[in-house]
Design a protein around this motif. Structure first.
Motif, PDB file in Angstrom:
ATOM      1  N   VAL A   1       0.829  -1.208   0.000  1.00 32.15           N
ATOM      2  CA  VAL A   1       0.000   0.000   0.000  1.00 32.15           C
ATOM      3  C   VAL A   1       0.863   1.258   0.000  1.00 32.15           C
ATOM      4  O   VAL A   1       0.438   2.320  -0.468  1.00 32.15           O
ATOM      5  CB  VAL A   1      -0.957  -0.015   1.220  1.00 32.15           C
TER       6      VAL A   1
ATOM      7  N   TYR B   1       0.909   3.088  -3.199  1.00 33.76           N
ATOM      8  CA  TYR B   1      -0.322   3.728  -3.674  1.00 33.76           C
ATOM      9  C   TYR B   1      -0.353   5.196  -3.261  1.00 33.76           C
ATOM     10  O   TYR B   1       0.155   5.571  -2.193  1.00 33.76           O
ATOM     11  CB  TYR B   1      -1.547   3.045  -3.062  1.00 33.76           C
TER      12      TYR B   1
ATOM     13  N   ASP C   1      -5.853   6.912  -5.037  1.00 33.82           N
ATOM     14  CA  ASP C   1      -5.982   5.605  -5.697  1.00 33.82           C
ATOM     15  C   ASP C   1      -6.429   4.531  -4.693  1.00 33.82           C
ATOM     16  O   ASP C   1      -7.270   3.681  -5.015  1.00 33.82           O
ATOM     17  CB  ASP C   1      -4.666   5.187  -6.341  1.00 33.82           C
ATOM     18  N   PHE C   2      -5.846   4.571  -3.496  1.00 34.64           N
ATOM     19  CA  PHE C   2      -6.204   3.573  -2.491  1.00 34.64           C
ATOM     20  C   PHE C   2      -7.649   3.743  -2.044  1.00 34.64           C
ATOM     21  O   PHE C   2      -8.391   2.764  -1.935  1.00 34.64           O
ATOM     22  CB  PHE C   2      -5.268   3.679  -1.292  1.00 34.64           C
TER      23      PHE C   2
ATOM     24  N   ALA D   1      -8.397  -1.547  -8.642  1.00 30.11           N
ATOM     25  CA  ALA D   1      -7.026  -1.265  -8.253  1.00 30.11           C
ATOM     26  C   ALA D   1      -6.375  -0.325  -9.271  1.00 30.11           C
ATOM     27  O   ALA D   1      -6.998   0.057 -10.270  1.00 30.11           O
ATOM     28  CB  ALA D   1      -6.247  -2.566  -8.155  1.00 30.11           C
ATOM     29  N   ALA D   2      -5.125   0.058  -9.017  1.00 31.25           N
ATOM     30  CA  ALA D   2      -4.400   0.953  -9.920  1.00 31.25           C
ATOM     31  C   ALA D   2      -4.465   0.401 -11.342  1.00 31.25           C
ATOM     32  O   ALA D   2      -4.317  -0.802 -11.570  1.00 31.25           O
ATOM     33  CB  ALA D   2      -2.954   1.093  -9.467  1.00 31.25           C
TER      34      ALA D   2
ATOM     35  N   LYS E   1       0.421   2.531   4.869  1.00 32.27           N
ATOM     36  CA  LYS E   1       1.506   3.252   4.198  1.00 32.27           C
ATOM     37  C   LYS E   1       2.699   3.392   5.137  1.00 32.27           C
ATOM     38  O   LYS E   1       3.854   3.169   4.736  1.00 32.27           O
ATOM     39  CB  LYS E   1       1.021   4.635   3.755  1.00 32.27           C
TER      40      LYS E   1
END
Length: 273
Positions: free
Chosen positions: A216, A219, A223-224, A233-234, A266
């Motif tokens: 994560v 990201y 986006d997350f 998802a991306a 993150k």
């Protein structure tokens, strides 16, 4: 007439059992989940979705077939029926400790996820379950085949009660006090597939690897958060199982809850680099 020795021994065993559960009782700290309604039943209904109750027990919570050929015949509980048999406190013990009031242990119920949930959240979920209108019949007891019993004997296949005790002290990776809210949410909602350690390693022999959630860190927050709501998802990718989980469960989180999850994951990823 003095009590029979056997009766005294049984009472003592019950007292010890209750003491052990009290020692591993739910924390009383503030809930990591936002309370969108004063009514605990409404709060419990949302949590039942976010925490995955409907993923295992079905959208109507009447239970699903969870059998594995030549291993176990098992259905998840029909919660519309079984919840009516127990008090709120008994339901909370089953959810967080994997154990029925009479002492019989549950199997394949991920109670270890919920051992750290604050009591108010467990209380809300239990009160919600008590409001369900009974539909159909109770699920039958599981039938374990020799392969399952062999794994039990080797200490590979554990009951929900054993797993809950083993994992109670495991809070997941520590990213610092400012990320504690996300840590609590992730432990309760992500660890079943990604483990409390978040590394995605198989928790049981033969299970596939799942993504290490430290990914994560790669990201962006937009986006997350989009993934948590839409399941995309991306690169607008659809992911096996996870995209459906995101749409069905994590989209019901609040923005603040999803942001806490992102910030925590993150930071865990950054600390691993």
């Amino acid at each position: 007439m003095p009590p029979r020795p056997g009766a005294m021994a049984m009472r003592f065993a019950i007292i010890l059992s209750l003491a052990a559960l009290a020692a591993c009782s739910a924390p009383t700290e503030k809930s990591p989940f936002d309370r969108l309604a004063a009514d605990p039943v409404k709060h419990g209904e949302r949590l039942a979705t976010v925490l995955g109750c409907k993923g295992c027990h079905g959208k109507d919570l009447t239970g699903q077939d969870w059998s594995a050929p030549d291993f176990v015949d098992m259905s998840t509980a029909n919660l519309t029926v079984s919840a009516q048999k127990y008090s709120v406190e008994e339901l909370k013990t089953m959810i967080a400790h994997g154990q029925r009031p009479a002492g019989r242990e549950l199997w394949d119920m991920p109670s270890f996820l919920f051992t750290r949930l604050p009591d108010a959240d467990l209380d809300a979920v239990a009160h919600y379950l008590k409001t369900l209108k009974p539909i159909g019949k109770a699920a039958p007891d599981p039938v374990f085949y020799p392969a399952a019993r062999a794994e039990m004997a080797k200490g590979i296949y554990h009951s929900s009660a054993v797993e809950a005790k083993q994992q109670f002290a495991n809070r997941g990776p520590d990213a610092g006090p400012e990320f504690e809210r996300g840590r609590q949410i992730v432990r309760a909602s992500c660890a079943e597939c990604h483990r409390i350690e978040l590394d995605g390693k198989p928790a049981y022999p033969g299970e596939p690897h799942n993504p290490n959630l430290r990914i994560v860190a790669s990201y962006s927050e937009p986006d997350f958060l989009n993934f948590m709501i839409t399941g995309k998802a991306a690169g607008n990718r659809e992911l096996p199982m996870m995209s459906g989980v995101a749409r069905g469960r994590f989209s019901k989180m609040t923005d603040a809850e999803r942001k806490a999850v992102f910030a925590y994951l993150k930071r865990v990823g950054e600390l691993s680099n």
